[in-house]
Design a protein around this motif. Sequence first.
Motif, PDB file in Angstrom:
ATOM      1  N   PRO A   1      -4.068 117.436 -77.169  1.00 27.04           N
ATOM      2  CA  PRO A   1      -5.449 117.153 -76.729  1.00 27.04           C
ATOM      3  C   PRO A   1      -6.351 118.393 -76.736  1.00 27.04           C
ATOM      4  O   PRO A   1      -7.536 118.300 -77.059  1.00 27.04           O
ATOM      5  CB  PRO A   1      -5.275 116.612 -75.311  1.00 27.04           C
ATOM      6  N   LEU A   2      -5.800 119.543 -76.389  1.00 25.89           N
ATOM      7  CA  LEU A   2      -6.586 120.784 -76.424  1.00 25.89           C
ATOM      8  C   LEU A   2      -7.004 121.110 -77.857  1.00 25.89           C
ATOM      9  O   LEU A   2      -8.162 121.425 -78.117  1.00 25.89           O
ATOM     10  CB  LEU A   2      -5.779 121.941 -75.828  1.00 25.89           C
ATOM     11  N   LEU A   3      -6.065 121.013 -78.767  1.00 29.00           N
ATOM     12  CA  LEU A   3      -6.376 121.291 -80.177  1.00 29.00           C
ATOM     13  C   LEU A   3      -7.379 120.283 -80.737  1.00 29.00           C
ATOM     14  O   LEU A   3      -8.253 120.655 -81.531  1.00 29.00           O
ATOM     15  CB  LEU A   3      -5.089 121.284 -81.011  1.00 29.00           C
ATOM     16  N   GLN A   4      -7.270 119.028 -80.321  1.00 25.92           N
ATOM     17  CA  GLN A   4      -8.234 118.019 -80.774  1.00 25.92           C
ATOM     18  C   GLN A   4      -9.636 118.340 -80.262  1.00 25.92           C
ATOM     19  O   GLN A   4     -10.619 118.180 -81.000  1.00 25.92           O
ATOM     20  CB  GLN A   4      -7.805 116.625 -80.311  1.00 25.92           C
ATOM     21  N   SER A   5      -9.734 118.803 -79.034  1.00 26.28           N
ATOM     22  CA  SER A   5     -11.041 119.198 -78.491  1.00 26.28           C
ATOM     23  C   SER A   5     -11.615 120.378 -79.266  1.00 26.28           C
ATOM     24  O   SER A   5     -12.811 120.415 -79.565  1.00 26.28           O
ATOM     25  CB  SER A   5     -10.913 119.582 -77.018  1.00 26.28           C
TER      26      SER A   5
ATOM     27  N   VAL B   1       7.471 125.512 -79.524  1.00 26.46           N
ATOM     28  CA  VAL B   1       6.998 124.247 -80.095  1.00 26.46           C
ATOM     29  C   VAL B   1       6.450 124.468 -81.499  1.00 26.46           C
ATOM     30  O   VAL B   1       6.725 123.692 -82.421  1.00 26.46           O
ATOM     31  CB  VAL B   1       5.914 123.610 -79.190  1.00 26.46           C
ATOM     32  N   LEU B   2       5.673 125.529 -81.666  1.00 25.50           N
ATOM     33  CA  LEU B   2       5.066 125.809 -82.968  1.00 25.50           C
ATOM     34  C   LEU B   2       6.125 126.093 -84.024  1.00 25.50           C
ATOM     35  O   LEU B   2       6.025 125.607 -85.157  1.00 25.50           O
ATOM     36  CB  LEU B   2       4.095 126.986 -82.851  1.00 25.50           C
ATOM     37  N   VAL B   3       7.120 126.863 -83.673  1.00 27.05           N
ATOM     38  CA  VAL B   3       8.190 127.170 -84.622  1.00 27.05           C
ATOM     39  C   VAL B   3       8.976 125.911 -84.966  1.00 27.05           C
ATOM     40  O   VAL B   3       9.245 125.627 -86.139  1.00 27.05           O
ATOM     41  CB  VAL B   3       9.122 128.276 -84.063  1.00 27.05           C
ATOM     42  N   THR B   4       9.312 125.123 -83.940  1.00 27.56           N
ATOM     43  CA  THR B   4      10.090 123.902 -84.142  1.00 27.56           C
ATOM     44  C   THR B   4       9.364 122.895 -85.028  1.00 27.56           C
ATOM     45  O   THR B   4       9.977 122.259 -85.879  1.00 27.56           O
ATOM     46  CB  THR B   4      10.403 123.241 -82.773  1.00 27.56           C
ATOM     47  N   ARG B   5       8.054 122.780 -84.850  1.00 30.89           N
ATOM     48  CA  ARG B   5       7.268 121.784 -85.587  1.00 30.89           C
ATOM     49  C   ARG B   5       6.595 122.351 -86.837  1.00 30.89           C
ATOM     50  O   ARG B   5       5.799 121.682 -87.482  1.00 30.89           O
ATOM     51  CB  ARG B   5       6.190 121.182 -84.687  1.00 30.89           C
TER      52      ARG B   5
ATOM     53  N   ALA C   1       4.411 119.679 -77.091  1.00 27.51           N
ATOM     54  CA  ALA C   1       3.376 119.321 -78.066  1.00 27.51           C
ATOM     55  C   ALA C   1       2.378 118.330 -77.482  1.00 27.51           C
ATOM     56  O   ALA C   1       1.177 118.442 -77.738  1.00 27.51           O
ATOM     57  CB  ALA C   1       4.027 118.742 -79.328  1.00 27.51           C
ATOM     58  N   ASP C   2       2.848 117.384 -76.678  1.00 28.88           N
ATOM     59  CA  ASP C   2       1.931 116.385 -76.128  1.00 28.88           C
ATOM     60  C   ASP C   2       0.949 116.992 -75.128  1.00 28.88           C
ATOM     61  O   ASP C   2      -0.083 116.393 -74.835  1.00 28.88           O
ATOM     62  CB  ASP C   2       2.686 115.201 -75.514  1.00 28.88           C
TER      63      ASP C   2
ATOM     64  N   SER D   1       0.624 118.171 -87.615  1.00 29.95           N
ATOM     65  CA  SER D   1       1.970 118.742 -87.642  1.00 29.95           C
ATOM     66  C   SER D   1       2.694 118.550 -86.315  1.00 29.95           C
ATOM     67  O   SER D   1       3.880 118.241 -86.276  1.00 29.95           O
ATOM     68  CB  SER D   1       1.883 120.232 -87.992  1.00 29.95           C
ATOM     69  N   LEU D   2       1.959 118.717 -85.232  1.00 27.74           N
ATOM     70  CA  LEU D   2       2.573 118.567 -83.910  1.00 27.74           C
ATOM     71  C   LEU D   2       2.778 117.092 -83.539  1.00 27.74           C
ATOM     72  O   LEU D   2       3.602 116.786 -82.667  1.00 27.74           O
ATOM     73  CB  LEU D   2       1.718 119.249 -82.850  1.00 27.74           C
TER      74      LEU D   2
END
Length: 145
Positions: free
Chosen positions: A20-24, A80-84, A15-16, A142-143
């Motif tokens: 940053p990619l999603l924030q961009s 990661v997506l499923v877990t979070r 997730a870490d 969420s992440l």
Amino acid sequence: KEQLIKGEATFYTRADNLIPLLQSMEELVGSCDEKLVRREEDDGKPVSTFDADNYYYYSKGVASALLPLLHAIEQDFTKVLVTRGGSEILHHAITSCHHASEMKPWLFVTEGNLNGIIANHRANMATSISHARFYLGLLVFSLST
């Protein structure tokens, strides 16, 4: 580069690394959203027909460009997506970008009154772009937790 060519490169799908990619992406979509809903330019003049057209098609291009990236994220970061709990959120972001990328004004971008018969294409595009922005932000949240 050598490791990538040999198929030996290691990429950590944590997730870490994704946040940053999603924030961009969220910032980019947010910029589109802001331009789609503005009524006046920074100098106080009304948004011209040409600028409205530019804002519309730029936003459509951004949505189109994000689609393959979001699909790649969906595939590469599945665990990661499923877990979070982010799979459904990402799906909504993808759907919103897809809607934005599929909009096709008949002849040209019109700036109709929001209550009128003639379409306001910027407002229509802003709806999908705003939803994409919301879901990208929600996914970051969420992440992050």
